[in-house]
Design an enzyme around this catalytic site. Sequence first.
Site, mmCIF file in Angstrom:
data_model
loop_
_atom_site.group_PDB
_atom_site.id
_atom_site.type_symbol
_atom_site.label_atom_id
_atom_site.label_comp_id
_atom_site.label_asym_id
_atom_site.label_seq_id
_atom_site.Cartn_x
_atom_site.Cartn_y
_atom_site.Cartn_z
ATOM 1 N N ASP A 176 0.894 -1.143 0.000
ATOM 2 C CA ASP A 176 0.000 0.000 0.000
ATOM 3 C C ASP A 176 0.934 1.194 0.000
ATOM 4 O O ASP A 176 1.557 1.494 1.023
ATOM 5 C CB ASP A 176 -0.899 0.018 1.239
ATOM 6 N N HIS A 177 1.056 1.854 -1.133
ATOM 7 C CA HIS A 177 2.139 2.838 -1.240
ATOM 8 C C HIS A 177 1.950 4.025 -0.291
ATOM 9 O O HIS A 177 2.883 4.763 -0.024
ATOM 10 C CB HIS A 177 2.358 3.280 -2.691
ATOM 11 N N HIS A 239 -5.912 2.763 1.208
ATOM 12 C CA HIS A 239 -5.109 3.913 1.640
ATOM 13 C C HIS A 239 -5.700 4.640 2.861
ATOM 14 O O HIS A 239 -5.007 4.882 3.845
ATOM 15 C CB HIS A 239 -4.951 4.925 0.502
HETATM 16 C C1 BG6 Z 1 -3.891 4.587 -6.329
HETATM 17 C C2 BG6 Z 1 -5.283 4.684 -6.867
HETATM 18 O O1 BG6 Z 1 -3.779 3.482 -5.477
HETATM 19 O O2 BG6 Z 1 -3.557 5.762 -5.616
HETATM 20 C C3 BG6 Z 1 -5.420 5.904 -7.751
HETATM 21 O O3 BG6 Z 1 -5.610 3.519 -7.618
HETATM 22 C C4 BG6 Z 1 -4.955 7.141 -7.033
HETATM 23 O O4 BG6 Z 1 -6.760 6.046 -8.181
HETATM 24 C C5 BG6 Z 1 -3.582 6.939 -6.418
HETATM 25 O O5 BG6 Z 1 -4.898 8.194 -7.974
HETATM 26 C C6 BG6 Z 1 -3.209 8.109 -5.535
HETATM 27 O O6 BG6 Z 1 -1.872 8.012 -5.144
HETATM 28 P P1 BG6 Z 1 -1.018 9.296 -4.806
HETATM 29 O O7 BG6 Z 1 0.256 8.774 -4.274
HETATM 30 O O8 BG6 Z 1 -0.884 10.066 -6.063
HETATM 31 O O9 BG6 Z 1 -1.818 10.046 -3.775
#
Ligand code: BG6
Length: 482
Positions: A176-177, A239
């Site tokens: 989960d980044h 997230h």
């Molecule tokens: C991803 C989603 O996991 O996270 C996307 O699938 C979203 O829809 C993205 O845009 C958002 O990541 P970040 O790091 O740009 O906030």
Amino acid sequence: VSRIIPVETFDLVVFGGTGDLARRKILPALFKRYCSGQMPEGSQVIGAARSELTEEQYRASVAEALREFAGDAAQDVAAVSGFCDHLHYVAVDARGESGWGDLAALLNEGSVRAFYFSVGPGVYSDLAKGLKRHGLTEANTRIVVEKPFGHDLETAQKLNQELAQYFDESQIYRIDHYLGKETVQNLMAVRFGNMLFEPLWNAQYIDHIQITVAESVGVAGRGEYYERSGAMRDMVQNHLMQLLCLIAMEPPSQFEPDAVRDEKLKVIRALDTVAPHHIVRGQYTAADGADSYREDVDNPRSKTESFIALKCQVNNWRWAGTPFYLRTGKRLSERDSEITVMFKDTPHSIFGDEAGRHRNELNIQLQPNEGITLKVTIKEPGPGGMRLVDVPLDMSFAEALGPKGQGAADAYERLIMDVIRGNQTLFMRDDEVEAAWAWTDPIIRGWEARGDVPKPYDAFSFGPDDAALMMRRDGRNWRGLG
Ligand code: BG6
């Protein structure tokens, strides 16, 4: 400022190595680690995909991706070509026989071995099986799996079971980044590295908590995936849930994978079932030159939500009665992700109503402009009598750590290096993902059963009015966005 922690020599195989995520995130992250000196001699990054490409063609296409997505560092031709020397490519048929032998021949004995599944979840178990069947795994081999991890509880369980046939849980890294973001980790440092906050971190002193993850981008280009997911599956189940866990969890006894994940799991299991009137779903309509959601996904009757706001409760001793408000959406007025911990009013104002009353507020800004501020109340300067004003105590990282890029690595850089180091703390465990789905499923089933149609909101607005109304009914306001 940035301290490089040495890692062992590694072979990282990226399945889906020609895909969008590899080009935008994974390869640029590896390139940046290379530039920082964190790719030991003899390490290899091996792209694997279906297309028949020569190594030269692959290297050229990666170099192009780096120039597009890896920022200034990729303007350095020598750096790009130095990184490309570590790159290889093999065409592998995930479901068939071809390519596996070539892949096996590339891997080095004795290097840390990691396989990144940057492919659709439908291919995960084929890949896991293929790796085992062709003898490509060793005892400390790791696999990295991306989201979406399942579509609901049932599919997530099935996926977990399939992977468990081939790999031990300690070998599986579910990404989960958001957990790799600098401020998200800082949240734990602030909570558990200071005496100041933890004693107040409960229902007695905190009025409510809000989490906003707003994006200005739409879903064009990913319509097919998004139409099946919606904001709840795409963002909340993973997230926002992870952010909520880090805010709400009990202090783990150690910053160790299972100690942290045990505490997060308890939070998810303590979440209440969200009542329908505590959920606002929205869908953007055309405005300011942007197409509508329905145009973007090419479905004039779509009922998928591109926005969601909800109010939930963590039913345990610490949080009883403290609402958590979550909000996320596409095509909102700006990109703005933040968490606000709103403290309660002082129990009694000694300065009288004239002076004004103010609340402490801890604001954790994830993006853009990462940083943490604590709003405190002081006397308005000057001879005008005792009037109170708010001032922010600013823990902005840019000031503390120097310009961005030195102190703050991209989430993927950190997480990929954690995989190589064998540290699962910032990755989700099987039971955690399942618990998150177990909470999400009935909410989604509820609106499906009611035939709920999302509320329209203008592209580049703050989302549907109902989201603001939901807050106002509780005598509160959203922070951030405008
Ligand atoms: C991803 C989603 O996991 O996270 C996307 O699938 C979203 O829809 C993205 O845009 C958002 O990541 P970040 O790091 O740009 O906030």
